[in-house]
Motif scaffolding. Sequence first.
Motif, PDB file in Angstrom:
ATOM      1  N   GLY A   1     102.827  -4.311  64.770  1.00  0.00           N
ATOM      2  CA  GLY A   1     103.521  -3.108  65.229  1.00  0.00           C
ATOM      3  C   GLY A   1     103.151  -1.874  64.432  1.00  0.00           C
ATOM      4  O   GLY A   1     103.186  -0.756  64.939  1.00  0.00           O
ATOM      5  N   LEU A   2     102.752  -2.073  63.199  1.00  0.00           N
ATOM      6  CA  LEU A   2     102.425  -0.965  62.301  1.00  0.00           C
ATOM      7  C   LEU A   2     101.012  -0.433  62.500  1.00  0.00           C
ATOM      8  O   LEU A   2     100.674   0.627  62.010  1.00  0.00           O
ATOM      9  CB  LEU A   2     102.578  -1.492  60.868  1.00  0.00           C
ATOM     10  CG  LEU A   2     102.775  -0.553  59.718  1.00  0.00           C
ATOM     11  CD1 LEU A   2     104.043   0.274  59.892  1.00  0.00           C
ATOM     12  CD2 LEU A   2     102.876  -1.369  58.429  1.00  0.00           C
ATOM     13  N   SER A   3     100.188  -1.111  63.281  1.00  0.00           N
ATOM     14  CA  SER A   3      98.736  -0.927  63.196  1.00  0.00           C
ATOM     15  C   SER A   3      98.052  -0.033  64.224  1.00  0.00           C
ATOM     16  O   SER A   3      96.907  -0.295  64.558  1.00  0.00           O
ATOM     17  CB  SER A   3      98.075  -2.299  63.225  1.00  0.00           C
ATOM     18  OG  SER A   3      98.259  -2.911  64.489  1.00  0.00           O
ATOM     19  N   PHE A   4      98.660   1.004  64.695  1.00  0.00           N
ATOM     20  CA  PHE A   4      97.978   1.850  65.670  1.00  0.00           C
ATOM     21  C   PHE A   4      97.439   3.118  65.016  1.00  0.00           C
ATOM     22  O   PHE A   4      98.159   3.811  64.319  1.00  0.00           O
ATOM     23  CB  PHE A   4      98.904   2.179  66.837  1.00  0.00           C
ATOM     24  CG  PHE A   4      99.259   0.949  67.602  1.00  0.00           C
ATOM     25  CD1 PHE A   4      98.364   0.405  68.492  1.00  0.00           C
ATOM     26  CD2 PHE A   4     100.458   0.290  67.384  1.00  0.00           C
ATOM     27  CE1 PHE A   4      98.659  -0.750  69.176  1.00  0.00           C
ATOM     28  CE2 PHE A   4     100.759  -0.870  68.063  1.00  0.00           C
ATOM     29  CZ  PHE A   4      99.864  -1.390  68.959  1.00  0.00           C
ATOM     30  N   HIS A   5      96.152   3.443  65.242  1.00  0.00           N
ATOM     31  CA  HIS A   5      95.481   4.504  64.481  1.00  0.00           C
ATOM     32  C   HIS A   5      94.384   5.227  65.251  1.00  0.00           C
ATOM     33  O   HIS A   5      93.985   6.321  64.905  1.00  0.00           O
ATOM     34  CB  HIS A   5      94.883   3.849  63.225  1.00  0.00           C
ATOM     35  CG  HIS A   5      94.086   4.773  62.379  1.00  0.00           C
ATOM     36  ND1 HIS A   5      92.721   4.718  62.309  1.00  0.00           N
ATOM     37  CD2 HIS A   5      94.448   5.774  61.547  1.00  0.00           C
ATOM     38  CE1 HIS A   5      92.275   5.635  61.468  1.00  0.00           C
ATOM     39  NE2 HIS A   5      93.309   6.286  60.995  1.00  0.00           N
ATOM     40  N   LEU A   6      93.864   4.690  66.296  1.00  0.00           N
ATOM     41  CA  LEU A   6      92.618   5.123  66.923  1.00  0.00           C
ATOM     42  C   LEU A   6      92.647   6.517  67.534  1.00  0.00           C
ATOM     43  O   LEU A   6      91.686   7.268  67.423  1.00  0.00           O
ATOM     44  CB  LEU A   6      92.247   4.105  68.005  1.00  0.00           C
ATOM     45  CG  LEU A   6      91.001   4.355  68.827  1.00  0.00           C
ATOM     46  CD1 LEU A   6      89.772   4.273  67.940  1.00  0.00           C
ATOM     47  CD2 LEU A   6      90.900   3.357  69.949  1.00  0.00           C
ATOM     48  N   GLU A   7      93.726   6.897  68.157  1.00  0.00           N
ATOM     49  CA  GLU A   7      93.730   8.085  68.995  1.00  0.00           C
ATOM     50  C   GLU A   7      93.380   9.383  68.276  1.00  0.00           C
ATOM     51  O   GLU A   7      92.722  10.240  68.825  1.00  0.00           O
ATOM     52  CB  GLU A   7      95.090   8.255  69.695  1.00  0.00           C
ATOM     53  CG  GLU A   7      95.383   7.195  70.725  1.00  0.00           C
ATOM     54  CD  GLU A   7      96.048   5.971  70.129  1.00  0.00           C
ATOM     55  OE1 GLU A   7      96.253   5.921  68.905  1.00  0.00           O
ATOM     56  OE2 GLU A   7      96.359   5.050  70.883  1.00  0.00           O
ATOM     57  N   GLU A   8      93.820   9.561  67.041  1.00  0.00           N
ATOM     58  CA  GLU A   8      93.605  10.828  66.346  1.00  0.00           C
ATOM     59  C   GLU A   8      92.142  11.139  66.082  1.00  0.00           C
ATOM     60  O   GLU A   8      91.760  12.286  66.007  1.00  0.00           O
ATOM     61  CB  GLU A   8      94.330  10.810  65.001  1.00  0.00           C
ATOM     62  CG  GLU A   8      95.780  11.079  65.123  1.00  0.00           C
ATOM     63  CD  GLU A   8      96.426  11.238  63.768  1.00  0.00           C
ATOM     64  OE1 GLU A   8      95.726  11.199  62.743  1.00  0.00           O
ATOM     65  OE2 GLU A   8      97.638  11.406  63.739  1.00  0.00           O
ATOM     66  N   THR A   9      91.339  10.116  65.883  1.00  0.00           N
ATOM     67  CA  THR A   9      89.941  10.348  65.517  1.00  0.00           C
ATOM     68  C   THR A   9      89.023  10.358  66.728  1.00  0.00           C
ATOM     69  O   THR A   9      87.834  10.608  66.591  1.00  0.00           O
ATOM     70  CB  THR A   9      89.471   9.279  64.523  1.00  0.00           C
ATOM     71  OG1 THR A   9      89.663   7.989  65.103  1.00  0.00           O
ATOM     72  CG2 THR A   9      90.232   9.377  63.216  1.00  0.00           C
ATOM     73  N   ALA A  10      89.564  10.109  67.891  1.00  0.00           N
ATOM     74  CA  ALA A  10      88.753  10.034  69.106  1.00  0.00           C
ATOM     75  C   ALA A  10      88.550  11.409  69.729  1.00  0.00           C
ATOM     76  O   ALA A  10      89.372  12.315  69.571  1.00  0.00           O
ATOM     77  CB  ALA A  10      89.425   9.107  70.123  1.00  0.00           C
ATOM     78  N   ASP A  11      87.470  11.533  70.447  1.00  0.00           N
ATOM     79  CA  ASP A  11      87.208  12.733  71.241  1.00  0.00           C
ATOM     80  C   ASP A  11      88.365  12.896  72.219  1.00  0.00           C
ATOM     81  O   ASP A  11      88.756  11.937  72.895  1.00  0.00           O
ATOM     82  CB  ASP A  11      85.887  12.539  71.991  1.00  0.00           C
ATOM     83  CG  ASP A  11      85.463  13.767  72.774  1.00  0.00           C
ATOM     84  OD1 ASP A  11      86.334  14.456  73.331  1.00  0.00           O
ATOM     85  OD2 ASP A  11      84.254  14.018  72.840  1.00  0.00           O
ATOM     86  N   PRO A  12      88.944  14.093  72.313  1.00  0.00           N
ATOM     87  CA  PRO A  12      90.079  14.296  73.216  1.00  0.00           C
ATOM     88  C   PRO A  12      89.800  13.851  74.652  1.00  0.00           C
ATOM     89  O   PRO A  12      90.707  13.417  75.352  1.00  0.00           O
ATOM     90  CB  PRO A  12      90.332  15.804  73.152  1.00  0.00           C
ATOM     91  CG  PRO A  12      89.808  16.211  71.822  1.00  0.00           C
ATOM     92  CD  PRO A  12      88.629  15.302  71.547  1.00  0.00           C
ATOM     93  N   ARG A  13      88.541  13.925  75.070  1.00  0.00           N
ATOM     94  CA  ARG A  13      88.203  13.494  76.436  1.00  0.00           C
ATOM     95  C   ARG A  13      88.284  11.983  76.594  1.00  0.00           C
ATOM     96  O   ARG A  13      88.378  11.477  77.707  1.00  0.00           O
ATOM     97  CB  ARG A  13      86.792  13.963  76.795  1.00  0.00           C
ATOM     98  CG  ARG A  13      86.676  15.489  76.855  1.00  0.00           C
ATOM     99  CD  ARG A  13      85.255  15.903  76.980  1.00  0.00           C
ATOM    100  NE  ARG A  13      84.590  15.506  75.716  1.00  0.00           N
ATOM    101  CZ  ARG A  13      83.333  15.760  75.416  1.00  0.00           C
ATOM    102  NH1 ARG A  13      82.565  16.369  76.266  1.00  0.00           N
ATOM    103  NH2 ARG A  13      82.831  15.396  74.255  1.00  0.00           N
ATOM    104  N   LEU A  14      88.260  11.238  75.485  1.00  0.00           N
ATOM    105  CA  LEU A  14      88.262   9.776  75.540  1.00  0.00           C
ATOM    106  C   LEU A  14      89.592   9.148  75.126  1.00  0.00           C
ATOM    107  O   LEU A  14      89.749   7.941  75.231  1.00  0.00           O
ATOM    108  CB  LEU A  14      87.155   9.226  74.628  1.00  0.00           C
ATOM    109  CG  LEU A  14      85.739   9.646  74.946  1.00  0.00           C
ATOM    110  CD1 LEU A  14      84.787   9.118  73.886  1.00  0.00           C
ATOM    111  CD2 LEU A  14      85.333   9.149  76.319  1.00  0.00           C
ATOM    112  N   ARG A  15      90.518   9.943  74.642  1.00  0.00           N
ATOM    113  CA  ARG A  15      91.753   9.389  74.088  1.00  0.00           C
ATOM    114  C   ARG A  15      92.524   8.518  75.071  1.00  0.00           C
ATOM    115  O   ARG A  15      93.027   7.462  74.707  1.00  0.00           O
ATOM    116  CB  ARG A  15      92.654  10.499  73.562  1.00  0.00           C
ATOM    117  CG  ARG A  15      92.167  11.025  72.253  1.00  0.00           C
ATOM    118  CD  ARG A  15      93.107  12.022  71.644  1.00  0.00           C
ATOM    119  NE  ARG A  15      92.427  12.604  70.484  1.00  0.00           N
ATOM    120  CZ  ARG A  15      92.606  13.833  70.078  1.00  0.00           C
ATOM    121  NH1 ARG A  15      93.453  14.624  70.709  1.00  0.00           N
ATOM    122  NH2 ARG A  15      91.957  14.275  69.036  1.00  0.00           N
ATOM    123  N   GLY A  16      92.642   8.952  76.303  1.00  0.00           N
ATOM    124  CA  GLY A  16      93.378   8.153  77.299  1.00  0.00           C
ATOM    125  C   GLY A  16      92.718   6.807  77.524  1.00  0.00           C
ATOM    126  O   GLY A  16      93.382   5.764  77.525  1.00  0.00           O
TER     127      GLY A  16
END
Length: 154
Positions: A62-77
């Motif tokens: 549950g603690l382990s989500f991190h990916l979205e901030e470093t991704a290209d905004p066009r790919l975040r979804g």
Amino acid sequence: STYTGATSLGCLTSGMSMNLVGRRSTVLIALFSMSTGWVLIAFTNSYPLMLIGRAVDGFGRGLSFHLEETADPRLRGSLSACILLAYSVGIMIVSVLGTWLNWRVAAGSCALISLLNLLGYCFLPESPVWLVRNNRIHKARVVFKWLWNGNHHQ
């Protein structure tokens, strides 16, 4: 239910932890927790320790989500959807391993995967978003350039 309850607690704690110690440190704590949980499960000789292992693993998950901030905004979804897909595929793989292998070997395999993730994350930088929010602008620029290989405007 032990796993699900602990995962929920990890999710509720993750935002506060990410803001206090950083995204990278939170993920390292989560991966350590998951590894510890799987090791407990693999080597336990008692039902209560197995439940503790499931809870420790679930909290880390549950603690382990991190990916979205470093991704290209066009790919975040798309990447957010991939996280859920990878999570579901992982559950399926663990279920298949549990069908083919002794449960201790399956749990040990999961511990190994978590430990490899932990080792890999040791080489990644902190999130540039967290660095900026904590007034570490120069470091954020360095990390941003590393992430984007200098091919993105800041």
